[in-house]
Design an enzyme around this catalytic site. Structure first.
Site, mmCIF file in Angstrom:
data_model
loop_
_atom_site.group_PDB
_atom_site.id
_atom_site.type_symbol
_atom_site.label_atom_id
_atom_site.label_comp_id
_atom_site.label_asym_id
_atom_site.label_seq_id
_atom_site.Cartn_x
_atom_site.Cartn_y
_atom_site.Cartn_z
ATOM 1 N N GLU A 135 0.844 -1.200 0.000
ATOM 2 C CA GLU A 135 0.000 0.000 0.000
ATOM 3 C C GLU A 135 0.876 1.246 0.000
ATOM 4 O O GLU A 135 1.994 1.226 0.518
ATOM 5 C CB GLU A 135 -0.874 0.036 1.257
ATOM 6 C CG GLU A 135 -2.246 -0.564 1.083
ATOM 7 C CD GLU A 135 -3.207 0.347 0.330
ATOM 8 O OE1 GLU A 135 -2.758 1.234 -0.418
ATOM 9 O OE2 GLU A 135 -4.415 0.165 0.490
ATOM 10 N N ASP A 136 0.332 2.330 -0.543
ATOM 11 C CA ASP A 136 1.046 3.596 -0.482
ATOM 12 C C ASP A 136 0.810 4.288 0.846
ATOM 13 O O ASP A 136 1.733 4.807 1.458
ATOM 14 C CB ASP A 136 0.672 4.510 -1.645
ATOM 15 C CG ASP A 136 -0.833 4.731 -1.800
ATOM 16 O OD1 ASP A 136 -1.621 4.118 -1.054
ATOM 17 O OD2 ASP A 136 -1.220 5.508 -2.688
ATOM 18 N N ASP A 178 -4.709 5.300 6.056
ATOM 19 C CA ASP A 178 -5.217 6.337 6.952
ATOM 20 C C ASP A 178 -6.456 5.830 7.684
ATOM 21 O O ASP A 178 -6.352 5.352 8.797
ATOM 22 C CB ASP A 178 -5.406 7.690 6.260
ATOM 23 C CG ASP A 178 -6.222 7.639 4.983
ATOM 24 O OD1 ASP A 178 -6.996 6.706 4.785
ATOM 25 O OD2 ASP A 178 -6.084 8.574 4.188
ATOM 26 N N PHE A 205 -2.629 16.168 3.870
ATOM 27 C CA PHE A 205 -2.879 15.606 2.551
ATOM 28 C C PHE A 205 -1.560 15.623 1.789
ATOM 29 O O PHE A 205 -0.992 16.683 1.534
ATOM 30 C CB PHE A 205 -3.950 16.390 1.784
ATOM 31 C CG PHE A 205 -4.392 15.656 0.559
ATOM 32 C CD1 PHE A 205 -5.368 14.681 0.637
ATOM 33 C CD2 PHE A 205 -3.797 15.898 -0.666
ATOM 34 C CE1 PHE A 205 -5.761 13.963 -0.488
ATOM 35 C CE2 PHE A 205 -4.181 15.192 -1.799
ATOM 36 C CZ PHE A 205 -5.159 14.226 -1.705
ATOM 37 N N ARG A 209 1.800 12.608 -8.978
ATOM 38 C CA ARG A 209 2.357 11.269 -8.747
ATOM 39 C C ARG A 209 3.842 11.202 -9.063
ATOM 40 O O ARG A 209 4.573 10.419 -8.474
ATOM 41 C CB ARG A 209 1.644 10.231 -9.614
ATOM 42 C CG ARG A 209 0.251 9.900 -9.201
ATOM 43 C CD ARG A 209 -0.271 8.706 -10.016
ATOM 44 N NE ARG A 209 -1.710 8.594 -9.949
ATOM 45 C CZ ARG A 209 -2.384 8.056 -8.950
ATOM 46 N NH1 ARG A 209 -1.738 7.583 -7.901
ATOM 47 N NH2 ARG A 209 -3.698 7.991 -8.970
#
Length: 173
Positions: free
Chosen positions: A97-98, A101, A150, A163
């Site tokens: 996973e990146d 949260d 964020f 990205r």
């Protein structure tokens, strides 16, 4: 649309931490082959860089899961847009996973993947935001714990932008 980006984790820090995680994962999976499941699109950079540094044999598969849409807040709904191409039955699986949260995505994926009978299932995430957790999930390998900001870069996006940045940064709009 481009906003101001404050660098939180440099490219050098990313490379160093991924090297450390690869060493730990390689030790834990010594003498085993691991199927890396990359969660698209955000995890592609992390998956590739991690795989290059692992000293164990790996194979790859990909899933695409959506929970954000085009905004900065999760919708709470998890939709599988692309499923695995091959069976994971009997395989040692590492889900890549990146960012974790709320935990909602993993809370849906883990039971789904476990029903497919892998020999083992572990999770690695580049970034962890425990302050945002709505659902308890266990992550085996964490790159960096971050505050509730964020973030973009190194695969993470805002409406498909950013990205390509080689670092992790906080986006200010």
């Amino acid at each position: 649309m481009r906003g101001k980006i404050n660098v939180l984790i440099t490219e050098e820090e990313l490379n160093q931490r991924i090297r450390e995680l690869a060493e730990e994962i390689s030790r834990d999976y010594a003498k085993k082959e691991v199927r890396l499941i990359c969660i698209l699109k955000g995890s592609i950079f992390y998956t590739c860089d991690l795989a290059k540094r692992l000293t164990i044999p790996v194979t790859f598969d990909f899933m695409k899961v959506a929970s954000y849409g085009s905004g900065m807040e999760t919708t709470g709904n998890v939709e599988i847009q692309k499923d695995l191409d091959e069976s994971i039955e009997g395989l040692d699986v590492l889900l890549v996973e990146d960012i974790v949260d709320s935990g909602n995505t993993l809370s849906k994926l883990i039971p789904l993947l476990k029903r497919r009978n892998p020999a083992s299932l572990r999770i690695t995430t580049l970034l962890d935001k425990p302050s945002r957790r709505e659902v308890d999930v266990d992550v085996d390998y964490v790159g960096f714990e971050i505050d509730d900001k964020f973030v973009v870069g190194y695969g993470l996006d805002y409406d498909q932008s950013y990205r390509d940045l080689p670092f992790i940064g906080e986006l200010e709009i």
